[in-house]
Design a protein around this motif. Sequence first.
Motif, mmCIF file in Angstrom:
data_model
loop_
_atom_site.group_PDB
_atom_site.id
_atom_site.type_symbol
_atom_site.label_atom_id
_atom_site.label_comp_id
_atom_site.label_asym_id
_atom_site.label_seq_id
_atom_site.Cartn_x
_atom_site.Cartn_y
_atom_site.Cartn_z
ATOM 1 N N ARG A 41 0.838 -1.204 0.000
ATOM 2 C CA ARG A 41 0.000 0.000 0.000
ATOM 3 C C ARG A 41 0.874 1.256 0.000
ATOM 4 N N ALA A 42 1.902 1.280 0.845
ATOM 5 C CA ALA A 42 2.791 2.439 0.921
ATOM 6 C C ALA A 42 3.625 2.571 -0.356
ATOM 7 N N LEU A 43 4.069 1.441 -0.909
ATOM 8 C CA LEU A 43 4.849 1.463 -2.148
ATOM 9 C C LEU A 43 4.022 2.046 -3.296
ATOM 10 N N SER A 98 7.181 -1.395 15.389
ATOM 11 C CA SER A 98 8.315 -0.704 14.772
ATOM 12 C C SER A 98 8.649 -1.285 13.399
ATOM 13 N N LEU A 99 8.488 -2.600 13.238
ATOM 14 C CA LEU A 99 8.736 -3.220 11.928
ATOM 15 C C LEU A 99 7.699 -2.784 10.910
ATOM 16 N N LEU A 100 6.437 -2.743 11.327
ATOM 17 C CA LEU A 100 5.370 -2.326 10.423
ATOM 18 C C LEU A 100 5.633 -0.916 9.895
ATOM 19 N N ILE A 106 7.592 2.913 5.569
ATOM 20 C CA ILE A 106 8.510 3.950 5.081
ATOM 21 C C ILE A 106 9.352 3.411 3.930
ATOM 22 N N ASP A 107 9.865 2.194 4.085
ATOM 23 C CA ASP A 107 10.645 1.569 3.008
ATOM 24 C C ASP A 107 9.818 1.480 1.728
ATOM 25 N N ARG A 146 13.247 6.196 9.883
ATOM 26 C CA ARG A 146 13.421 4.782 9.557
ATOM 27 C C ARG A 146 14.569 4.189 10.381
ATOM 28 N N ALA A 147 15.656 4.931 10.505
ATOM 29 C CA ALA A 147 16.810 4.460 11.272
ATOM 30 C C ALA A 147 16.445 4.301 12.756
ATOM 31 N N MET A 148 15.672 5.238 13.300
ATOM 32 C CA MET A 148 15.257 5.138 14.701
ATOM 33 C C MET A 148 14.338 3.942 14.917
ATOM 34 N N LEU A 149 13.440 3.706 13.970
ATOM 35 C CA LEU A 149 12.542 2.553 14.065
ATOM 36 C C LEU A 149 13.326 1.248 13.987
#
Length: 218
Positions: free
Chosen positions: A32-34, A113-115, A120-121, A151-154
Amino acid sequence: MAKATKLDQLSDQVVTALLEKHACPLPFHAVRALFMGNIATPDMTTSTMQTIRDLWGGELPKFETKQDAEILMMCLMQGLWNGLSAYQNRTNPFKLTRVKSPQPSWEALARLSLLRREEIDGFIEGLFAGHEEIDLPEKAHRATNMLGEIRAMLAGLHGLAMKNNTTPTDTQELDGMIKQVRELSIIAEKEINVAIQSCKRARAQMLETYTAEKPVLH
């Protein structure tokens, strides 16, 4: 309004089931995000069909029947893709996947956090449309930089949760980390919409420029 929400949820459930049926490597929230990123991309050569193929590494999955193929294409293109296109409107912003507040645990922190990291990815992957580099308008560029930091913090929180998933810890501390993910999610959602609106304006300007500069044919 409630009826429309139920229909949207049903549609998401159907697409999720179809992606799982055809062994899509990406989960629904990442797809969906992609798609949203690819809809927003300033790359005018991007292809919806190619984006769908890329979900399976560049080739569509094998279908048992022609009807299976038609159903998947209809749900992804006419359902999910066209539905997401409406989120280019400033008054109808894109929203990340809504998740109920979990009970504090390492597992809950890892899952949430993975979701968010996968969303974001997915958005960045779609926005860059298969390129390692892409020209972005200034606001979209700043937004993607911020998304990279989030993204890095997650990823850090996810790694911490996976490392300590069998270790008891203070519930209040875990609750604070889950709250941090939620705060990062709010910022990420805002930056995604900044990028969407910035790229929308850039695409409109490119089209206007193209129309203005096109030579008159005799």
